[in-house]
Motif scaffolding. Sequence first.
Motif, PDB file in Angstrom:
ATOM      1  N   GLY A  32      47.726  40.016  48.868  1.00 21.16           N
ATOM      2  CA  GLY A  32      48.659  40.151  47.923  1.00 21.16           C
ATOM      3  C   GLY A  32      48.174  40.526  46.830  1.00 21.16           C
ATOM      4  O   GLY A  32      49.104  41.131  45.810  1.00 21.16           O
ATOM      5  N   ASP A  33      46.908  40.848  46.413  1.00 17.69           N
ATOM      6  CA  ASP A  33      46.532  41.484  45.170  1.00 17.69           C
ATOM      7  C   ASP A  33      46.515  42.992  45.348  1.00 17.69           C
ATOM      8  O   ASP A  33      46.417  43.376  46.575  1.00 17.69           O
ATOM      9  N   PRO A  34      46.413  43.700  44.361  1.00 17.48           N
ATOM     10  CA  PRO A  34      46.549  45.212  44.408  1.00 17.48           C
ATOM     11  C   PRO A  34      45.402  46.078  45.055  1.00 17.48           C
ATOM     12  O   PRO A  34      45.464  46.997  45.239  1.00 17.48           O
ATOM     13  N   GLY A  35      44.163  45.432  44.861  1.00 17.69           N
ATOM     14  CA  GLY A  35      43.112  46.203  45.163  1.00 17.69           C
ATOM     15  C   GLY A  35      41.950  45.362  45.140  1.00 17.69           C
ATOM     16  O   GLY A  35      41.809  43.940  44.759  1.00 17.69           O
ATOM     17  N   PRO A  36      40.632  46.029  45.155  1.00 20.18           N
ATOM     18  CA  PRO A  36      39.380  45.336  45.020  1.00 20.18           C
ATOM     19  C   PRO A  36      39.242  44.808  43.668  1.00 20.18           C
ATOM     20  O   PRO A  36      39.861  45.519  42.732  1.00 20.18           O
ATOM     21  N   HIS A  37      38.824  43.668  43.294  1.00 18.01           N
ATOM     22  CA  HIS A  37      38.851  42.756  42.101  1.00 18.01           C
ATOM     23  C   HIS A  37      37.351  42.119  42.104  1.00 18.01           C
ATOM     24  O   HIS A  37      36.868  41.919  42.976  1.00 18.01           O
ATOM     25  N   PHE A  38      37.336  41.610  40.687  1.00 20.38           N
ATOM     26  CA  PHE A  38      36.133  40.575  40.570  1.00 20.38           C
ATOM     27  C   PHE A  38      36.975  39.240  41.000  1.00 20.38           C
ATOM     28  O   PHE A  38      38.009  38.922  41.036  1.00 20.38           O
ATOM     29  N   SER A  39      35.870  38.291  41.157  1.00 18.09           N
ATOM     30  CA  SER A  39      36.173  37.037  41.669  1.00 18.09           C
ATOM     31  C   SER A  39      35.741  35.891  40.792  1.00 18.09           C
ATOM     32  O   SER A  39      35.038  36.008  39.813  1.00 18.09           O
ATOM     33  N   GLY A  40      36.276  34.800  40.962  1.00 18.34           N
ATOM     34  CA  GLY A  40      36.060  33.582  40.417  1.00 18.34           C
ATOM     35  C   GLY A  40      36.210  33.467  39.054  1.00 18.34           C
ATOM     36  O   GLY A  40      37.426  33.884  38.517  1.00 18.34           O
ATOM     37  N   ALA A  41      35.229  33.276  38.197  1.00 18.97           N
ATOM     38  CA  ALA A  41      35.478  33.040  36.668  1.00 18.97           C
ATOM     39  C   ALA A  41      35.661  34.579  36.120  1.00 18.97           C
ATOM     40  O   ALA A  41      36.402  34.627  35.188  1.00 18.97           O
ATOM     41  N   GLU A  42      35.045  35.548  36.547  1.00 17.46           N
ATOM     42  CA  GLU A  42      35.252  36.939  36.134  1.00 17.46           C
ATOM     43  C   GLU A  42      36.697  37.265  36.299  1.00 17.46           C
ATOM     44  O   GLU A  42      37.143  37.906  35.231  1.00 17.46           O
ATOM     45  N   TRP A  43      37.365  36.906  37.391  1.00 16.75           N
ATOM     46  CA  TRP A  43      38.699  37.510  37.570  1.00 16.75           C
ATOM     47  C   TRP A  43      39.428  36.690  36.422  1.00 16.75           C
ATOM     48  O   TRP A  43      40.332  36.929  35.853  1.00 16.75           O
ATOM     49  N   GLN A  44      39.254  35.179  36.410  1.00 15.77           N
ATOM     50  CA  GLN A  44      39.963  34.322  35.446  1.00 15.77           C
ATOM     51  C   GLN A  44      39.751  34.870  34.368  1.00 15.77           C
ATOM     52  O   GLN A  44      40.622  34.561  33.143  1.00 15.77           O
ATOM     53  N   ARG A  45      38.523  35.025  33.551  1.00 13.91           N
ATOM     54  CA  ARG A  45      38.511  35.595  32.304  1.00 13.91           C
ATOM     55  C   ARG A  45      39.101  36.871  31.951  1.00 13.91           C
ATOM     56  O   ARG A  45      39.045  37.790  31.118  1.00 13.91           O
ATOM     57  N   VAL A 102      42.779  50.660  50.309  1.00 16.42           N
ATOM     58  CA  VAL A 102      43.441  50.015  49.273  1.00 16.42           C
ATOM     59  C   VAL A 102      43.483  50.499  48.151  1.00 16.42           C
ATOM     60  O   VAL A 102      44.437  50.767  47.354  1.00 16.42           O
ATOM     61  N   LEU A 103      42.093  51.286  47.649  1.00 19.32           N
ATOM     62  CA  LEU A 103      42.250  51.782  46.568  1.00 19.32           C
ATOM     63  C   LEU A 103      43.133  53.283  46.207  1.00 19.32           C
ATOM     64  O   LEU A 103      43.618  53.344  45.233  1.00 19.32           O
ATOM     65  N   LEU A 104      42.985  53.841  47.529  1.00 20.47           N
ATOM     66  CA  LEU A 104      43.938  55.236  47.570  1.00 20.47           C
ATOM     67  C   LEU A 104      45.624  54.775  47.102  1.00 20.47           C
ATOM     68  O   LEU A 104      46.241  55.682  46.570  1.00 20.47           O
TER      69      LEU A 104
END
Length: 867
Positions: free
Chosen positions: A354-367, A453-455
């Motif tokens: 459901g997310d648009p692409g590769p991303h940071f996880s955990g606390a980094e995503w929340q920040r 996904v990036l493309l």
Amino acid sequence: MRLADRFPSAVSTSPKLDYYPEAEAWKPTAETTLADLLDAIRNGDFAEQVAAVRELVEAGDIDSANSIKKKIPAVSLSGIVRGRRKKAVEEGRFEHSGLLQIDLDAKDNPGWTIERLRAALEADPRMRAVFLSPSGNGLKGVARCLPDAARHRESFLAAEAHFRRSDSRSTRRARTRCGCVSIVRSGCVEGRRTGPMFEVRNRSSPATMSSRSTTRGHCARRAPLPGKSGGLVIRGRAPYDAPTIREMLRTIPYPGYDEWLKIANAVWREIGIPEGTPLLQEWAPEKNPGDYEKHAKYPLQDVTIGTVVMRAKEHGWSPPPPVSAAAPERAARTTLVEENVTRGRGNDHGIRKGDPGPHFSGAEWQRGKRPAARHIFAVIAPTRRMFVREGTVHEVSAAAEDGDGHARLDPLSSPRLASEIERFGAKIMALETREDGTPRWRAKTMGENHCRVLLHSSAAREFLPPIRQLAAAPVLVSDGAGGTMTLGHGWHAHAGGTFITGEIDLPEMQFDDALPVFFELLGGFNFTTPADAARAAASFLSPAMKLGRWIDDDFPLDVAEADQSQAGKSYRHKLIAAIYGETPFQITNSTGGVGSLDERVAGALIAGRPIISLENIRGRMDSQTLESAIRGVGRVTARSFRACVEVDTSPFLWQLSTNGAELTRDLANRSVITRIRKQPDGYQFKVYPEGPILFHARANQPRFLAAVHAIVREWAGQGCPKTTETRHDFRQWVQVMDWIVQNLLGLAPLLDGHREEQMRTANPKLQWLRDIIHEIITHGHDPQYGVTASDLAEAADEHDIPLPGRRQGATESMEQAVGKVLSKLFRDAKSETITVDGRSFTRQVTTDYDPVNRKDRERKIYVIGTE
């Protein structure tokens, strides 16, 4: 021992420098001196190239400016190398000049003007020369330093610290690399031949490490405040400030002794002992009072803040998100990041559903860190190697499979992105979780699933530049102020994204000089009528008008029709392409299945090359994709074995060569037909040193393209006028071209006799009659004596020209069928004379005696008129 005895070049008035013919050259071609270099700059030896760079910078075309800048000669200010450059210092083959290059950029020093920067440098007694950089946005200085190759880096650090009024970072400067020359303005201080220099003293003194002395590489460091007048930033990365270092230290577990000592020295080197020690004590309190003070007295060499950055990344710290594409010099140094999430928090490919692409996880995503796609495309975008076309990522690549070496647009596949992504100068890092729950950053290879996904991410469309059209040669465009300008090699924002693949310099040419050059292109053709010659002239101007977007509307299909093979119909199309440095994307007619006409048209649209040629087409032309594409304004879904892409059809020019193709009514209405007769036997074509005119045009392409641009420039200078011609569906093109051919080229009106030709190409019976007439005349029959329906039937059978509408197994004879076809043509024309391809075809009724029936009889004969 005196300094002059140890280092003679320290007091030399003319130290030796390596001279490079251009900035990207690997080897020097000569030696020069500082005095000779400055004399050459003062005399304007490089003024033309530098002026071109500054003009492009002012116009905002940074890519073209950088391309020219790379061709400017350069010198290695710090000395000369004997032999190969690798390990020249270690092996004693580098002779230091005692000079140090200082680069000051206005963008790195907010609050400082160029004049103020110049005054600061000129006032410094260590400087020997000061001059503007080639771009005009910065300054280059020549400073004195200790002529010791082994201590060159320390001299640079001392210089950086001096100009900042605090210590610089440990950025390594190339010891022997070169800098582009420029134009010396007022303020050259070459008269200073002796005086102080940048050097490092008291190498092991701990006192200087805690002071703000500018003569030492390990002095206290504090980043200058933006807008303050205290310090200048020599070109390099921005320093890490104390809050950022504190954030990094918090992620690093307490290490062993050796690692602790390296981290402490790295922090001191970056921000100094007074500011760094409290951060270190907060991170790792002293076991024994005075531990930090004791170790600060004996600093480690070659330890930089990079040690802290690396350890912090390994334990979960991530760098700030990349800057936008507006600051590519910083984006190019950003680390690319993707996520490899822990088990149970995502799928096997590390991408949350459901997310648009590769991303940071955990606390980094929340920040609130940016998704990895934004990091990646922010780095790729400034390289101008990937583009967005109608929402799909493309790359410009050489079409090796086509065999002509011309660039084409290719939709980027996920395997291709995976193989190319690491070539952009930044690493892919994955955030992993150890068994003990602590995070760790690890370099890895981007997988195809991530790339897919990036493309499709919104970041690709946000960061990558758009592309709409390719061109192999410079393009003439409006400058927006009533004038014109020429776009050169590289990507330009013009027309929604234009990429010019060729590096061609056009000569300057005036309109009066351009006319004889332009008419050379038409000299060898035998046009059926003066209007055909006018239409041919317009076809040579069309690509310039299309690429420059001078006519923002439909362009017609350029149909080249000949009475015989080898008359030159395809040759004219090849000649048009040659003067624009192009090779047309060729399509041959085929029907049904894989490789059908529709699929070939789709492949041409996807490739993006501006000229698409349908070669030697025979029979009926019926392609909905082709008709939609020629309409121009709009988009077509192009499906081929390469991809399925929505394509903007407006950038393309279409050519069709034929000896008598049958067009649909819609296609005929979208065409401009130019007829050519084969030159008579014995005709002597003009021969050039390179061979025929086609080879001559290819060898002298800049000259012929300059002539075309001169004609377009003259038309634009007169206010872009047009006529009121309305005898064609594509009126804007017709009206502009009609004005040019009549008023600038002195040719016939563009559309004289053209409506009849359009009607003929869309009428299969008239096309059949045209083909029969050509065969009869070609094989020596005197048309003035007339032919009968029987003669026409025999010619059709002999030359395999099928009669339109005749069914196989018909009971009527071929002669009767021909008579019916001719009767309908004369009935539709409401006349006893039909004009077919410039020739009259007249029906006459004669009476002669029938000896068998012993009575007079009427007989119809058909007389073919001469042109």
